[in-house]
Structure formats: C-alpha cells, structure tokens
Design an enzyme around this catalytic site. Structure first.
Site, PDB file in Angstrom:
ATOM      1  CB  SER A   1      30.805  -3.873  22.038  1.00 25.97           C
ATOM      2  OG  SER A   1      30.537  -4.727  23.119  1.00 25.97           O
TER       3      SER A   1
ATOM      4  CE  LYS B   1      29.598  -8.047  21.251  1.00 25.92           C
ATOM      5  NZ  LYS B   1      30.108  -7.179  22.318  1.00 25.92           N
TER       6      LYS B   1
ATOM      7  CB  SER C   1      26.578  -4.779  21.759  1.00 26.59           C
ATOM      8  OG  SER C   1      27.905  -4.425  21.527  1.00 26.59           O
TER       9      SER C   1
END
Length: 344
Positions: free
Chosen positions: A116, A119, A173
């Site tokens: 993640s 992101k 997340s």
C-alpha cells in the site's frame, strides 16, 4: 429325526463378533467414522463464519486460509542481512531531506513489492490533476478486491466525495477507496496507471513500476531509494501531508457512522513529529513503512521494507530515531573536545 444344525447360525455369530471388533477398533482409532461427526462450532469458527457473512453482504470475496508465503525479500536472502542497528526490516534507508545526506542504508537498491505504499503515488497523481475534491463518487463492484479477497467497510453503493476517498486511502489504506480514485479518474483506470508510471519516470524513480492503484498486486514494485524520492515530493503537497498524518476520521455513510484510525500508530505518539507517512502490507512484501519526520532538529525521510511482524516496522523507526538523537547529542561534545585540545 433330529434337525440338522443351521448353517446360518455360525455366520450370524461371526458377524456379531466382527461388529464387536469394529466397534473396539473404532474406539481406538482417532480417524474412525465415529470421529467424523461434526463437533459444535468453536468461538473462533463462529467468528470466522460471521466475518464471511458480513463480507459477502458488503460485496467482498472471502478466500480460504493459505499457508504464509515467503516474501520477495526472503527469496532474495535479504532477511538475514545484518546491520549496526539490528533492524527487523530487510531494507532500510534514512536520508536528510534538506541535504540529501544518507545517514543509514541497508539493501537500499533492492527492488521489492511495496504493497500500500503504492497509494502515495495514487494520491500524488490525483492531487496534481487538480480534480474537484467535493465530487461525489460511488463505490461499485469493480472496486471489490477479487485478487486478495481483502475486506472493506465501504459497501457497494456507498457514496463519498473524492476528498473522503483520498482521506481513507492515505490514512487507513482503504483499498476500495484507492481503486475508486483510479477508476473514476478522467480517461479511466488504464490511463491512471500510465500516469502513475509516467510520474515515476519524471521523478527519476527508475526502479519503480505500478500496475494498479491499491498495492494489492505484488507487481507494484520499487526500491528504498525511489521511495525516498517519492516521499520528498509528496511532502510538498499540503493535502497529502494533512490526510496521511490524520490520527482518525469519522465518516457518516447514511444509517451508520464509521470510525477509522490511522494505520500508523506513531502519528498518535507525542514523541514523534511526523509530516507525512504511509504503511503497507501484503504477504509478498512484508510490513512496509515510509515517513517524513523531524528528529533532533533534522528533517528525515525513512523507508522500511519487508519487516516480519506487525509492529516491527514501527520498532525499527523508533530505533532509528533514538540512534539519530544519540548521534546528535554526541556531536557538540565531540566538537568541544576538539577545540579544547592543547596546542603545541
């Protein structure tokens, strides 16, 4: 005349004896048919069934539990790497943000899945496109994770603004939030992913590749050096700083209110001054963390990849902070000792 003995009698006796032996063997053998009967569901089994039911209701896909996979770092033999601070992370990099001086490095050129941490680039592309943050976006079945089967509290049909999706993606997340940001980007998902890779090239992140905006796929890969560059650039965007370091967020989704907390517990620690952060985890990547933080009067960028345990990446950050503070404390004393040396 006397009747002849029946031939069936011995057979019945033998059958009864065989049944007796079978029963005795069944009592001794734990794998016998007696053991096949279903036992009452345990508390954990009932909880798992409840989670599966909730996930099905919200539109996510449940997968059977699988043995733990080796991370890419383990396959490359990085888990056994020693370092002066005895960090748990296979990869680590600490850089002075103002001077670009490398204070600490460990396997910084290794290219690994980043989970993640992806992101952060998702947020950077969205922010740089200057899209309206108040535009309402609906979560659809396209946003449901069918790759890893991860759960989400954002049910299909949930309507949120782009700003709210950004908040959840960077702070907690949230995978469906990140996917929806890419799906609804002008030009569609494929165009969005191309922009992620184009941005990486523009920033000189030549070890980096993106295939989707959530980080769920292990093909999203980078090195610690590239990620340090990404953190430095993302830190220049005030919205990314604000959303990624928000300790918690309350979201009204109609008939209920969802409470989200930051996936990085260090943002709630008063001993830390964190300007930007992002956590990440998939089985192939291990536990990951990037941060910009002020330590001992210096703005530092920290990157930790492929840590084994849930809290070990945080403990690695604490070790680095204490090490930098100790180094800073020694410097004035060392300078004083140098100046105080007798002449001649």
């Amino acid at each position: 005349m006397a009747k002849k003995p029946s031939k069936a009698a011995p057979q019945k006796k033998k059958t009864a004896s065989a049944k007796k032996r079978t029963k005795t063997a069944s009592a001794r053998n734990p794998k016998s048919k007696r053991q096949v009967a279903k036992a009452p569901a345990s508390g954990s089994a009932r909880m798992a069934a409840a989670r599966q039911a909730r996930s099905a209701k919200s539109g996510s896909i449940m997968r059977a539990a699988m043995p733990a996979r080796e991370t890419f770092g383990q396959r490359l033999g990085l888990r056994g790497s020693d370092d002066p601070l005895s960090l748990n992370s296979s990869v680590a990099l600490v850089v002075d943000q103002d001077t670009s001086e490398v204070l600490f490095s460990k396997n910084e050129s290794a290219v690994l899945p980043i989970a993640s941490l992806t992101k952060l680039m998702t947020g950077l592309v969205v922010v740089d496109a200057n899209l309206p943050m108040d535009e309402v976006i609906t979560i659809t079945r396209e946003d449901v994770d069918t790759y890893k089967g991860s759960s989400s509290r954002l049910a299909v049909g949930t309507r949120l603004t782009r700003g709210e999706l950004m908040h959840l993606a960077l702070m907690s997340s949230e995978n469906r939030a990140a996917h929806a940001l890419g799906r609804t980007f002008p030009g569609g998902m494929d165009h969005f992913v191309r922009l992620m890779n184009t941005k990486a090239r523009e920033l000189g992140m030549y070890d980096t590749r993106y295939v989707e905006p959530t980080g769920l796929k292990s093909q999203n890969q980078s090195s610690a050096r590239d990620l340090a560059t990404l953190v430095s650039v993302a830190y220049q965007r005030p919205l990314l700083r604000e959303l990624s370091t928000s300790p918690e967020y309350e979201l009204n989704v109609g008939r209920r209110v969802l409470q989200y907390r930051n996936s990085n517990r260090l943002v709630r620690n008063p001993e830390w001054d964190i300007g930007l952060q992002k956590t990440g985890y998939i089985s192939e990547a291990g536990r990951c963390l990037v941060m910009q933080a002020e330590v001992a009067g210096r703005k530092l960028i920290m990157v930790f990849l492929d840590a084994a345990g849930t809290i070990n990446r945080m403990q690695d950050a604490e070790r680095v902070r204490h090490w930098v503070e100790a180094q800073r404390a020694v410097e004035p004393a060392a300078r004083h000792a140098t100046y105080a040396q007798p002449q001649g």
